[in-house]
Design a protein around this motif. Sequence first.
Motif, PDB file in Angstrom:
ATOM      1  N   LYS A 170     112.933 -76.067 -38.523  1.00 14.52           N
ATOM      2  CA  LYS A 170     112.372 -77.319 -39.117  1.00 14.52           C
ATOM      3  C   LYS A 170     111.535 -76.876 -40.457  1.00 14.52           C
ATOM      4  N   ALA A 184     120.231 -82.391 -30.778  1.00 11.45           N
ATOM      5  CA  ALA A 184     120.347 -82.193 -32.203  1.00 11.45           C
ATOM      6  C   ALA A 184     119.499 -81.149 -32.500  1.00 11.45           C
ATOM      7  N   ASP A 185     118.172 -80.867 -32.302  1.00 11.20           N
ATOM      8  CA  ASP A 185     117.383 -79.986 -33.020  1.00 11.20           C
ATOM      9  C   ASP A 185     117.718 -78.513 -32.393  1.00 11.20           C
ATOM     10  N   GLN A 187     120.632 -77.742 -31.291  1.00 11.43           N
ATOM     11  CA  GLN A 187     121.964 -77.272 -31.722  1.00 11.43           C
ATOM     12  C   GLN A 187     121.548 -76.877 -33.525  1.00 11.43           C
ATOM     13  N   GLU A 188     120.873 -77.456 -33.832  1.00  9.76           N
ATOM     14  CA  GLU A 188     120.508 -77.173 -35.274  1.00  9.76           C
ATOM     15  C   GLU A 188     119.999 -75.530 -35.367  1.00  9.76           C
ATOM     16  N   THR A 189     118.920 -75.532 -34.386  1.00 11.59           N
ATOM     17  CA  THR A 189     118.386 -74.180 -34.239  1.00 11.59           C
ATOM     18  C   THR A 189     119.157 -73.025 -33.819  1.00 11.59           C
ATOM     19  N   ARG A 192     121.224 -72.278 -36.902  1.00 12.35           N
ATOM     20  CA  ARG A 192     120.544 -71.320 -37.882  1.00 12.35           C
ATOM     21  C   ARG A 192     120.458 -69.936 -37.504  1.00 12.35           C
TER      22      ARG A 192
END
Length: 318
Positions: A170, A184-185, A187-189, A192
């Motif tokens: 973030k 979602a957080d 999966q985003e991490t 990345r």
Amino acid sequence: MCEFVLTPEIASRRRQLKVGESPWGPEDEIGRLNLITDESRAKVMNSIDHTRSFDLTVDYFIGMPSWTAAGDPPYQIWMTHTPTGNENDDLMAATQEGKELISYSGDAISMYTHCGTHIDTFNHFGYRGEIWNGFNEKEHLGSRHWNKCGPEKFPHIVARAVMLDVAAAKGVDMLPDSYAIGAADLQETMARQGVLIEQGDIVMIRTGRMTVWPDRDKYTNNSPGLNVEGAEFLASMGAMIIGADNIALEHAPSAEEHNYFPVHTYLFSEVGIPILELLWLEDLAREEIYEMGFIGRAMPLKGATGAPIQPIVFPMKK
């Protein structure tokens, strides 16, 4: 021992607000820790860089942040013997010359079993008097401790671990107060960092809360953390243990009026996943180490609802 594979139906079990039945049988007390085998340990040990290690524990000291919201006692330590006191007291069958010669010190500690870096057991939370696998208060709770699901039943934990630095994903040092980490957080991490979660992994979530350690108010109040959706996602991926760097894994305050710890109750009671809390992940984050071998042993406090653990991790070989 044959490797047990979590079926998609078991792994993706959604929250039902009732205790789950273990796929390992009616006597099972350790849930997904059954995924640890001699073969899985050997695979991890053969995959790590033995030349580098990181300690994920915090120090224990008077005034340290700990869970006291429900009136539980903070960490305390006191001297039971001091060199001068031993000389002046008549507590041992020793000569005065001997007591003056030998400078004897001793101490004792008192603390909540969920103080410092620790692992929670399935008897910590349940639903309506029942805990994991249908064990219940009437039949399985003694006068001093539970007779089921204590940390003494846990095996030596050797497993692949993944650290998900959600704060870094973030673009912040620490997630905002009460931030709820959802699917979602996570999966985003993962995207990345370029990591995947495999069956039997330990998943460790960095919120950045340790950047204010050991300020008790800043660390403990309105902590960011995992929400139920995020917990269900990690369970469906096959996570064996879920941990974090904050006070109680999940975000606070709870979003649910009648369940003040919805993530705890779901993970323990329904899917058999233990929780690690107060993990020191700052060194791993600084070096951007996301995959590692995890080695730890819960202190065998018979029947306790949690126990100190000292996890040591080793980066995977490049």
